[in-house]
Design a protein around this motif. Structure first.
Motif, mmCIF file in Angstrom:
data_model
loop_
_atom_site.group_PDB
_atom_site.id
_atom_site.type_symbol
_atom_site.label_atom_id
_atom_site.label_comp_id
_atom_site.label_asym_id
_atom_site.label_seq_id
_atom_site.Cartn_x
_atom_site.Cartn_y
_atom_site.Cartn_z
ATOM 1 N N TRP A 180 -9.578 -14.136 -48.559
ATOM 2 C CA TRP A 180 -10.284 -13.802 -47.329
ATOM 3 C C TRP A 180 -10.995 -12.445 -47.390
ATOM 4 O O TRP A 180 -11.585 -12.011 -46.403
ATOM 5 C CB TRP A 180 -9.298 -13.792 -46.155
ATOM 6 C CG TRP A 180 -8.892 -15.146 -45.682
ATOM 7 C CD1 TRP A 180 -7.651 -15.718 -45.756
ATOM 8 C CD2 TRP A 180 -9.734 -16.110 -45.045
ATOM 9 N NE1 TRP A 180 -7.665 -16.974 -45.205
ATOM 10 C CE2 TRP A 180 -8.935 -17.250 -44.763
ATOM 11 C CE3 TRP A 180 -11.087 -16.130 -44.676
ATOM 12 C CZ2 TRP A 180 -9.443 -18.378 -44.135
ATOM 13 C CZ3 TRP A 180 -11.593 -17.257 -44.065
ATOM 14 C CH2 TRP A 180 -10.777 -18.371 -43.798
ATOM 15 N N GLY A 181 -10.954 -11.777 -48.536
ATOM 16 C CA GLY A 181 -11.475 -10.414 -48.611
ATOM 17 C C GLY A 181 -12.950 -10.293 -48.264
ATOM 18 O O GLY A 181 -13.348 -9.533 -47.376
ATOM 19 N N THR A 182 -13.804 -11.029 -48.955
ATOM 20 C CA THR A 182 -15.241 -10.938 -48.723
ATOM 21 C C THR A 182 -15.610 -11.373 -47.314
ATOM 22 O O THR A 182 -16.433 -10.734 -46.638
ATOM 23 C CB THR A 182 -15.996 -11.797 -49.751
ATOM 24 O OG1 THR A 182 -15.670 -11.352 -51.071
ATOM 25 C CG2 THR A 182 -17.501 -11.697 -49.553
ATOM 26 N N LEU A 232 -17.047 -9.878 -41.480
ATOM 27 C CA LEU A 232 -16.709 -9.840 -40.058
ATOM 28 C C LEU A 232 -16.601 -8.405 -39.557
ATOM 29 O O LEU A 232 -17.071 -8.075 -38.459
ATOM 30 C CB LEU A 232 -15.396 -10.580 -39.811
ATOM 31 C CG LEU A 232 -15.437 -12.114 -39.826
ATOM 32 C CD1 LEU A 232 -14.022 -12.679 -39.766
ATOM 33 C CD2 LEU A 232 -16.267 -12.657 -38.657
ATOM 34 N N ALA A 233 -15.969 -7.544 -40.352
ATOM 35 C CA ALA A 233 -15.808 -6.148 -39.943
ATOM 36 C C ALA A 233 -17.151 -5.435 -39.837
ATOM 37 O O ALA A 233 -17.320 -4.532 -39.014
ATOM 38 C CB ALA A 233 -14.896 -5.422 -40.924
ATOM 39 N N HIS A 278 -14.197 -21.397 -46.607
ATOM 40 C CA HIS A 278 -14.725 -20.041 -46.645
ATOM 41 C C HIS A 278 -15.498 -19.770 -47.929
ATOM 42 O O HIS A 278 -16.235 -18.777 -47.996
ATOM 43 C CB HIS A 278 -13.606 -19.005 -46.469
ATOM 44 C CG HIS A 278 -12.357 -19.303 -47.230
ATOM 45 N ND1 HIS A 278 -11.709 -20.510 -47.171
ATOM 46 C CD2 HIS A 278 -11.619 -18.535 -48.073
ATOM 47 C CE1 HIS A 278 -10.635 -20.477 -47.935
ATOM 48 N NE2 HIS A 278 -10.565 -19.294 -48.492
ATOM 49 N N ALA A 279 -15.354 -20.630 -48.928
ATOM 50 C CA ALA A 279 -16.130 -20.499 -50.158
ATOM 51 C C ALA A 279 -17.321 -21.452 -50.168
ATOM 52 O O ALA A 279 -18.402 -21.100 -50.650
ATOM 53 C CB ALA A 279 -15.243 -20.769 -51.373
ATOM 54 N N ASP A 280 -17.138 -22.656 -49.613
ATOM 55 C CA ASP A 280 -18.193 -23.673 -49.660
ATOM 56 C C ASP A 280 -19.333 -23.402 -48.685
ATOM 57 O O ASP A 280 -20.497 -23.618 -49.012
ATOM 58 C CB ASP A 280 -17.600 -25.055 -49.370
ATOM 59 C CG ASP A 280 -16.682 -25.529 -50.479
ATOM 60 O OD1 ASP A 280 -16.740 -24.950 -51.577
ATOM 61 O OD2 ASP A 280 -15.910 -26.478 -50.246
ATOM 62 N N ASN A 281 -19.014 -22.972 -47.486
ATOM 63 C CA ASN A 281 -20.052 -22.697 -46.487
ATOM 64 C C ASN A 281 -19.643 -21.485 -45.647
ATOM 65 O O ASN A 281 -19.322 -21.615 -44.461
ATOM 66 C CB ASN A 281 -20.288 -23.915 -45.596
ATOM 67 C CG ASN A 281 -21.470 -23.727 -44.653
ATOM 68 O OD1 ASN A 281 -22.111 -22.674 -44.632
ATOM 69 N ND2 ASN A 281 -21.770 -24.749 -43.862
ATOM 70 N N PRO A 282 -19.649 -20.296 -46.252
ATOM 71 C CA PRO A 282 -19.217 -19.109 -45.505
ATOM 72 C C PRO A 282 -20.131 -18.788 -44.325
ATOM 73 O O PRO A 282 -19.662 -18.296 -43.297
ATOM 74 C CB PRO A 282 -19.247 -17.994 -46.558
ATOM 75 C CG PRO A 282 -20.178 -18.490 -47.620
ATOM 76 C CD PRO A 282 -20.016 -19.975 -47.643
#
Length: 378
Positions: free
Chosen positions: A121-123, A128-129, A362-366
Protein backbone atom coordinates in the motif's frame (compact mmCIF):
# COMPACT_ATOMS: atom_id res chain seq x y z
CA UNK A 1 11.94 9.53 8.17
CA UNK A 2 11.70 8.60 11.80
CA UNK A 3 11.44 5.23 13.47
CA UNK A 4 9.33 4.64 16.54
CA UNK A 5 8.04 1.58 18.32
CA UNK A 6 4.47 0.42 18.61
CA UNK A 7 3.21 -1.50 21.60
CA UNK A 8 3.03 -4.50 23.91
CA UNK A 9 0.48 -7.26 23.74
CA UNK A 10 -2.70 -7.17 25.75
CA UNK A 11 -5.36 -9.73 26.41
CA UNK A 12 -8.75 -9.68 24.83
CA UNK A 13 -11.09 -8.15 27.34
CA UNK A 14 -14.55 -7.74 25.82
CA UNK A 15 -15.69 -5.41 23.07
CA UNK A 16 -13.36 -2.66 21.96
CA UNK A 17 -14.33 1.00 21.94
CA UNK A 18 -12.13 2.17 19.13
CA UNK A 19 -14.40 4.34 17.02
CA UNK A 20 -16.34 6.10 19.76
CA UNK A 21 -14.25 9.14 20.68
CA UNK A 22 -16.03 12.47 20.75
CA UNK A 23 -16.00 14.34 18.23
CA UNK A 24 -1.39 5.56 -14.11
CA UNK A 25 1.26 8.12 -12.96
CA UNK A 26 1.19 9.02 -9.41
CA UNK A 27 1.76 12.69 -8.63
CA UNK A 28 4.88 13.85 -6.83
CA UNK A 29 4.93 13.12 -3.11
CA UNK A 30 6.99 16.19 -2.24
CA UNK A 31 4.07 17.52 -0.19
CA UNK A 32 4.27 14.64 2.26
CA UNK A 33 5.26 15.62 5.75
CA UNK A 34 6.78 12.33 6.86
CA UNK A 35 6.54 8.58 7.00
CA UNK A 36 7.06 7.13 10.43
CA UNK A 37 8.11 3.50 10.41
CA UNK A 38 8.54 0.81 12.99
CA UNK A 39 9.38 -2.84 12.93
CA UNK A 40 10.86 -5.02 15.63
CA UNK A 41 14.21 -4.80 13.85
CA UNK A 42 14.36 -1.00 13.66
CA UNK A 43 16.56 1.17 15.81
CA UNK A 44 14.66 3.98 17.53
CA UNK A 45 15.34 7.42 16.09
CA UNK A 46 12.60 9.46 17.77
CA UNK A 47 11.53 7.45 20.77
CA UNK A 48 9.63 4.42 22.01
CA UNK A 49 5.89 4.27 22.30
CA UNK A 50 4.29 1.82 24.64
CA UNK A 51 2.95 1.29 28.11
CA UNK A 52 4.57 -1.30 30.31
CA UNK A 53 2.06 -3.81 31.58
CA UNK A 54 3.48 -6.72 33.50
CA UNK A 55 0.23 -8.64 33.36
CA UNK A 56 -0.43 -7.87 29.68
CA UNK A 57 -4.03 -7.27 30.63
CA UNK A 58 -4.85 -3.85 29.21
CA UNK A 59 -8.54 -3.58 28.40
CA UNK A 60 -9.33 -2.08 25.04
CA UNK A 61 -11.51 1.01 25.19
CA UNK A 62 -10.18 4.06 23.41
CA UNK A 63 -12.96 6.25 24.73
CA UNK A 64 -12.04 5.36 28.29
CA UNK A 65 -9.90 8.18 29.70
CA UNK A 66 -8.20 5.70 32.01
CA UNK A 67 -6.85 3.83 29.01
CA UNK A 68 -6.04 6.92 26.95
CA UNK A 69 -4.17 8.67 29.77
CA UNK A 70 -0.54 9.59 29.45
CA UNK A 71 1.66 6.57 29.96
CA UNK A 72 5.26 5.48 30.20
CA UNK A 73 6.66 5.86 26.70
CA UNK A 74 10.23 5.04 27.62
CA UNK A 75 10.16 1.29 26.99
CA UNK A 76 9.99 -0.51 23.65
CA UNK A 77 7.07 -2.80 22.93
CA UNK A 78 5.81 -4.89 20.04
CA UNK A 79 2.51 -5.72 18.39
CA UNK A 80 2.82 -5.08 14.65
CA UNK A 81 5.30 -3.46 12.32
CA UNK A 82 3.80 -0.39 10.67
CA UNK A 83 4.32 2.72 8.58
CA UNK A 84 2.47 5.95 9.24
CA UNK A 85 2.23 8.00 6.05
CA UNK A 86 1.23 11.59 6.86
CA UNK A 87 0.05 14.49 4.76
CA UNK A 88 2.00 17.75 4.82
CA UNK A 89 -0.50 19.48 7.12
CA UNK A 90 -0.49 16.80 9.84
CA UNK A 91 1.09 18.11 13.04
CA UNK A 92 0.52 15.08 15.25
CA UNK A 93 3.12 12.42 16.04
CA UNK A 94 2.77 9.21 18.07
CA UNK A 95 6.12 10.03 19.66
CA UNK A 96 4.50 13.01 21.42
CA UNK A 97 1.01 11.70 22.13
CA UNK A 98 1.29 13.07 25.66
CA UNK A 99 0.91 16.56 24.16
CA UNK A 100 -2.87 16.89 24.15
CA UNK A 101 -2.65 20.28 22.44
CA UNK A 102 -1.94 18.53 19.16
CA UNK A 103 -5.22 17.53 17.48
CA UNK A 104 -5.42 13.97 16.23
CA UNK A 105 -5.63 13.96 12.45
CA UNK A 106 -8.19 11.84 10.61
CA UNK A 107 -6.65 8.40 10.17
CA UNK A 108 -7.18 5.61 7.65
CA UNK A 109 -5.92 2.06 8.26
CA UNK A 110 -4.80 -0.05 5.29
CA UNK A 111 -4.62 -3.86 5.53
CA UNK A 112 -2.98 -6.22 3.05
CA UNK A 113 -3.98 -9.74 2.02
CA UNK A 114 -2.48 -13.19 2.53
CA UNK A 115 1.24 -13.32 1.64
CA UNK A 116 1.28 -9.53 1.27
CA UNK A 117 2.80 -6.77 3.38
CA UNK A 118 2.33 -3.12 4.28
CA UNK A 119 4.59 -2.23 1.36
CA UNK A 120 1.74 -3.23 -0.99
CA UNK A 121 0.00 0.00 0.00
CA UNK A 122 3.03 2.32 0.09
CA UNK A 123 2.73 4.05 -3.29
CA UNK A 124 -1.04 4.27 -3.14
CA UNK A 125 -1.17 5.85 0.32
CA UNK A 126 1.57 8.33 -0.53
CA UNK A 127 -0.65 9.47 -3.36
CA UNK A 128 -3.60 9.80 -0.97
CA UNK A 129 -1.48 11.80 1.46
CA UNK A 130 -0.49 14.13 -1.35
CA UNK A 131 -4.13 14.70 -2.31
CA UNK A 132 -5.48 14.84 1.25
CA UNK A 133 -2.73 16.57 3.29
CA UNK A 134 -4.70 16.70 6.56
CA UNK A 135 -4.98 12.88 6.70
CA UNK A 136 -2.60 10.17 7.84
CA UNK A 137 -2.52 6.54 6.73
CA UNK A 138 -1.52 3.63 8.96
CA UNK A 139 -0.07 0.65 7.06
CA UNK A 140 0.59 -2.53 9.01
CA UNK A 141 2.27 -5.87 8.46
CA UNK A 142 -0.31 -8.34 9.75
CA UNK A 143 0.80 -11.14 12.06
CA UNK A 144 3.03 -13.76 10.40
CA UNK A 145 3.71 -11.34 7.52
CA UNK A 146 6.62 -9.06 6.67
CA UNK A 147 8.41 -7.49 9.61
CA UNK A 148 5.65 -8.63 11.97
CA UNK A 149 6.61 -12.27 11.35
CA UNK A 150 9.46 -11.89 13.85
CA UNK A 151 7.02 -10.72 16.55
CA UNK A 152 5.87 -13.87 18.32
CA UNK A 153 2.10 -14.26 18.45
CA UNK A 154 -0.04 -16.65 20.40
CA UNK A 155 -2.46 -18.73 18.31
CA UNK A 156 -4.88 -19.30 16.92
CA UNK A 157 -3.81 -17.39 13.84
CA UNK A 158 -7.24 -16.34 12.64
CA UNK A 159 -9.17 -13.47 11.10
CA UNK A 160 -10.38 -12.56 14.58
CA UNK A 161 -6.95 -12.58 16.26
CA UNK A 162 -5.47 -10.64 13.36
CA UNK A 163 -8.16 -7.98 13.73
CA UNK A 164 -7.49 -7.80 17.46
CA UNK A 165 -3.81 -7.12 16.74
CA UNK A 166 -4.75 -4.09 14.66
CA UNK A 167 -7.19 -2.88 17.30
CA UNK A 168 -4.45 -3.10 19.92
CA UNK A 169 -2.11 -1.15 17.69
CA UNK A 170 -4.45 1.77 17.07
CA UNK A 171 -5.41 1.74 20.75
CA UNK A 172 -1.80 2.11 21.79
CA UNK A 173 -1.20 4.82 19.20
CA UNK A 174 -4.27 6.64 20.56
CA UNK A 175 -5.79 6.78 17.08
CA UNK A 176 -9.46 6.76 16.09
CA UNK A 177 -9.71 5.34 12.55
CA UNK A 178 -12.31 6.99 10.37
CA UNK A 179 -11.58 4.74 7.40
CA UNK A 180 -10.46 1.09 7.29
CA UNK A 181 -9.41 -0.41 3.94
CA UNK A 182 -8.75 -4.14 3.68
CA UNK A 183 -7.78 -6.10 0.58
CA UNK A 184 -8.82 -9.76 0.29
CA UNK A 185 -7.97 -11.36 3.68
CA UNK A 186 -7.53 -7.84 5.00
CA UNK A 187 -11.12 -7.11 4.04
CA UNK A 188 -12.42 -9.73 6.43
CA UNK A 189 -10.02 -8.42 9.06
CA UNK A 190 -11.60 -4.98 8.64
CA UNK A 191 -15.08 -6.46 9.16
CA UNK A 192 -13.86 -8.36 12.21
CA UNK A 193 -12.48 -5.13 13.67
CA UNK A 194 -15.97 -3.66 13.47
CA UNK A 195 -17.41 -6.83 14.99
CA UNK A 196 -15.07 -6.64 17.98
CA UNK A 197 -15.33 -2.89 18.55
CA UNK A 198 -17.84 -1.43 21.00
CA UNK A 199 -20.87 0.18 19.41
CA UNK A 200 -22.78 2.38 18.71
CA UNK A 201 -20.18 4.61 17.13
CA UNK A 202 -20.05 8.30 17.83
CA UNK A 203 -18.68 9.20 14.42
CA UNK A 204 -19.12 7.72 10.93
CA UNK A 205 -16.62 4.98 10.03
CA UNK A 206 -16.18 3.86 6.45
CA UNK A 207 -15.02 0.28 5.90
CA UNK A 208 -13.80 -0.83 2.49
CA UNK A 209 -13.67 -4.55 1.70
CA UNK A 210 -11.70 -4.91 -1.52
CA UNK A 211 -12.41 -8.00 -3.62
CA UNK A 212 -13.54 -10.22 -0.77
CA UNK A 213 -16.91 -11.47 0.42
CA UNK A 214 -17.95 -11.64 4.09
CA UNK A 215 -18.86 -15.31 4.05
CA UNK A 216 -17.41 -18.70 3.18
CA UNK A 217 -14.70 -18.65 0.48
CA UNK A 218 -15.48 -21.18 -2.24
CA UNK A 219 -12.88 -23.33 -4.02
CA UNK A 220 -11.63 -21.81 -7.26
CA UNK A 221 -11.93 -23.27 -10.73
CA UNK A 222 -9.57 -23.17 -13.69
CA UNK A 223 -7.94 -19.80 -14.16
CA UNK A 224 -8.88 -18.62 -10.67
CA UNK A 225 -6.79 -17.77 -7.67
CA UNK A 226 -5.51 -20.70 -5.59
CA UNK A 227 -3.87 -19.30 -2.44
CA UNK A 228 -4.03 -22.62 -0.59
CA UNK A 229 -2.08 -24.34 -3.37
CA UNK A 230 0.41 -21.48 -3.45
CA UNK A 231 1.01 -21.76 0.28
CA UNK A 232 1.47 -25.52 -0.11
CA UNK A 233 4.05 -25.10 -2.89
CA UNK A 234 5.93 -22.43 -0.95
CA UNK A 235 6.19 -24.81 2.00
CA UNK A 236 8.26 -27.18 -0.17
CA UNK A 237 10.80 -24.52 -1.14
CA UNK A 238 14.02 -23.96 0.82
CA UNK A 239 13.92 -21.35 3.56
CA UNK A 240 17.01 -19.81 1.99
CA UNK A 241 17.41 -19.42 -1.78
CA UNK A 242 20.20 -18.11 -3.97
CA UNK A 243 18.04 -16.45 -6.60
CA UNK A 244 14.62 -14.82 -6.78
CA UNK A 245 14.57 -15.81 -10.44
CA UNK A 246 14.78 -19.49 -9.46
CA UNK A 247 11.71 -19.10 -7.24
CA UNK A 248 9.78 -17.36 -10.02
CA UNK A 249 10.69 -20.14 -12.45
CA UNK A 250 9.67 -22.84 -9.95
CA UNK A 251 6.26 -21.23 -9.44
CA UNK A 252 5.75 -20.83 -13.18
CA UNK A 253 6.45 -24.53 -13.62
CA UNK A 254 3.77 -25.26 -11.02
CA UNK A 255 1.24 -23.35 -13.12
CA UNK A 256 1.09 -20.03 -11.28
CA UNK A 257 1.01 -16.82 -13.29
CA UNK A 258 4.04 -14.62 -13.73
CA UNK A 259 2.31 -11.82 -11.83
CA UNK A 260 1.70 -14.07 -8.83
CA UNK A 261 5.25 -15.45 -8.93
CA UNK A 262 6.83 -12.00 -9.06
CA UNK A 263 4.58 -10.77 -6.27
CA UNK A 264 5.47 -13.70 -3.99
CA UNK A 265 9.22 -13.05 -4.22
CA UNK A 266 8.70 -9.61 -2.69
CA UNK A 267 8.65 -11.65 0.53
CA UNK A 268 12.36 -12.49 0.10
CA UNK A 269 14.99 -10.44 1.90
CA UNK A 270 18.79 -10.63 1.69
CA UNK A 271 20.08 -13.09 4.25
CA UNK A 272 22.24 -11.52 6.94
CA UNK A 273 22.96 -14.49 9.17
CA UNK A 274 26.62 -15.33 9.93
CA UNK A 275 28.25 -17.46 7.29
CA UNK A 276 25.57 -16.86 4.67
CA UNK A 277 26.47 -15.84 1.18
CA UNK A 278 25.64 -12.17 0.42
CA UNK A 279 23.65 -13.33 -2.60
CA UNK A 280 21.21 -15.53 -0.71
CA UNK A 281 17.65 -14.60 0.28
CA UNK A 282 15.33 -15.72 3.06
CA UNK A 283 11.55 -15.64 3.41
CA UNK A 284 10.26 -13.03 5.85
CA UNK A 285 6.91 -14.68 6.55
CA UNK A 286 5.75 -17.39 8.94
CA UNK A 287 4.24 -19.76 6.39
CA UNK A 288 2.78 -22.16 8.96
CA UNK A 289 0.94 -19.29 10.63
CA UNK A 290 -0.19 -17.94 7.25
CA UNK A 291 -1.65 -21.32 6.31
CA UNK A 292 -3.71 -21.21 9.51
CA UNK A 293 -4.79 -17.65 8.73
CA UNK A 294 -5.91 -18.59 5.24
CA UNK A 295 -7.96 -21.50 6.53
CA UNK A 296 -9.67 -19.09 8.93
CA UNK A 297 -10.27 -16.71 6.03
CA UNK A 298 -12.05 -19.45 4.10
CA UNK A 299 -14.24 -20.42 7.04
CA UNK A 300 -14.97 -17.12 8.82
CA UNK A 301 -18.52 -15.86 8.32
CA UNK A 302 -19.14 -12.16 8.96
CA UNK A 303 -22.47 -11.71 7.23
CA UNK A 304 -23.95 -10.61 10.56
CA UNK A 305 -22.00 -7.35 10.36
CA UNK A 306 -23.22 -6.69 6.82
CA UNK A 307 -26.86 -7.57 7.43
CA UNK A 308 -27.04 -5.74 10.75
CA UNK A 309 -24.64 -2.84 10.25
CA UNK A 310 -23.69 -1.12 13.52
CA UNK A 311 -24.78 2.48 13.85
CA UNK A 312 -22.23 4.85 12.37
CA UNK A 313 -20.63 2.27 10.08
CA UNK A 314 -20.76 2.30 6.29
CA UNK A 315 -19.50 -0.92 4.70
CA UNK A 316 -18.34 -0.70 1.08
CA UNK A 317 -17.64 -3.79 -1.01
CA UNK A 318 -15.54 -3.47 -4.13
CA UNK A 319 -15.50 -6.23 -6.74
CA UNK A 320 -12.76 -6.27 -9.35
CA UNK A 321 -14.15 -6.66 -12.85
CA UNK A 322 -11.66 -9.43 -13.66
CA UNK A 323 -11.51 -10.80 -10.15
CA UNK A 324 -9.95 -14.18 -9.50
CA UNK A 325 -11.80 -14.22 -6.21
CA UNK A 326 -14.84 -16.50 -6.04
CA UNK A 327 -17.77 -14.08 -6.20
CA UNK A 328 -20.94 -16.16 -6.16
CA UNK A 329 -24.15 -14.73 -7.56
CA UNK A 330 -25.81 -15.41 -4.22
CA UNK A 331 -23.19 -13.32 -2.41
CA UNK A 332 -23.74 -10.37 -4.73
CA UNK A 333 -27.50 -10.62 -4.31
CA UNK A 334 -27.12 -10.81 -0.54
CA UNK A 335 -24.95 -7.68 -0.47
CA UNK A 336 -27.44 -5.78 -2.62
CA UNK A 337 -30.23 -6.87 -0.30
CA UNK A 338 -28.19 -5.60 2.66
CA UNK A 339 -27.89 -2.23 0.91
CA UNK A 340 -31.65 -1.84 1.14
CA UNK A 341 -31.76 -2.97 4.77
CA UNK A 342 -29.07 -0.56 5.94
CA UNK A 343 -31.18 2.50 6.63
CA UNK A 344 -29.48 3.70 9.82
CA UNK A 345 -28.25 7.27 9.79
CA UNK A 346 -24.56 7.48 8.86
CA UNK A 347 -24.53 3.76 8.27
CA UNK A 348 -25.09 1.53 5.31
CA UNK A 349 -23.86 -0.99 2.78
CA UNK A 350 -22.76 -0.23 -0.75
CA UNK A 351 -21.44 -2.29 -3.65
CA UNK A 352 -18.88 -1.01 -6.18
CA UNK A 353 -17.24 -2.54 -9.26
CA UNK A 354 -13.72 -1.56 -10.29
CA UNK A 355 -13.37 -1.77 -14.04
CA UNK A 356 -10.26 -3.02 -15.80
CA UNK A 357 -8.83 -4.67 -12.69
CA UNK A 358 -8.04 -8.13 -11.44
CA UNK A 359 -7.76 -9.21 -7.81
CA UNK A 360 -4.75 -6.93 -7.13
CA UNK A 361 -6.90 -3.85 -7.45
CA UNK A 362 -4.35 -1.31 -6.21
CA UNK A 363 -1.82 -2.51 -8.80
CA UNK A 364 -4.15 -3.22 -11.74
CA UNK A 365 -6.15 0.02 -11.72
CA UNK A 366 -4.79 2.41 -9.09
CA UNK A 367 -6.40 5.43 -10.76
CA UNK A 368 -9.86 3.86 -10.69
CA UNK A 369 -9.41 2.71 -7.10
CA UNK A 370 -8.18 6.17 -6.12
CA UNK A 371 -11.29 7.78 -7.58
CA UNK A 372 -13.62 5.37 -5.74
CA UNK A 373 -11.88 5.60 -2.37
CA UNK A 374 -11.39 9.37 -2.50
CA UNK A 375 -14.97 9.97 -1.40
CA UNK A 376 -13.99 8.71 2.06
CA UNK A 377 -11.39 11.42 2.67
CA UNK A 378 -13.33 14.64 2.18
Amino acid sequence: MAAISNLAGCSHGGNLGIFGERRSQFPSTSGLKTRISWSSKNQLAVGHLGKSDKNSGVRMALVDAKIARSGDFSKPSDILAFDLVQGALVKWSPAVVVDRSLPKPPTAVFLHGILGSRKNWGTFTRRLAQEFPTWQFLLVDLRCHGDSASIKKRGPHSVSSTALDVLKLVQQLRLIPRVIVGHSFGGKVALSMVDQAAKPFARPVRVWVLDATPGIVRPGGDGEDHPEELISVLSTLPKEVSSKRDVVDALLQKGFSKDVAQWVVTNLRPTKSPGSSPSTFSWVFDLKGIAEMYKSYEETNLWKIVEDVPRGVHVNFLKAERSLHRWALGDLQRIHAAEELAVEEAGGVEMHVLEDAGHWVHADNPDGLFRILSSSFF
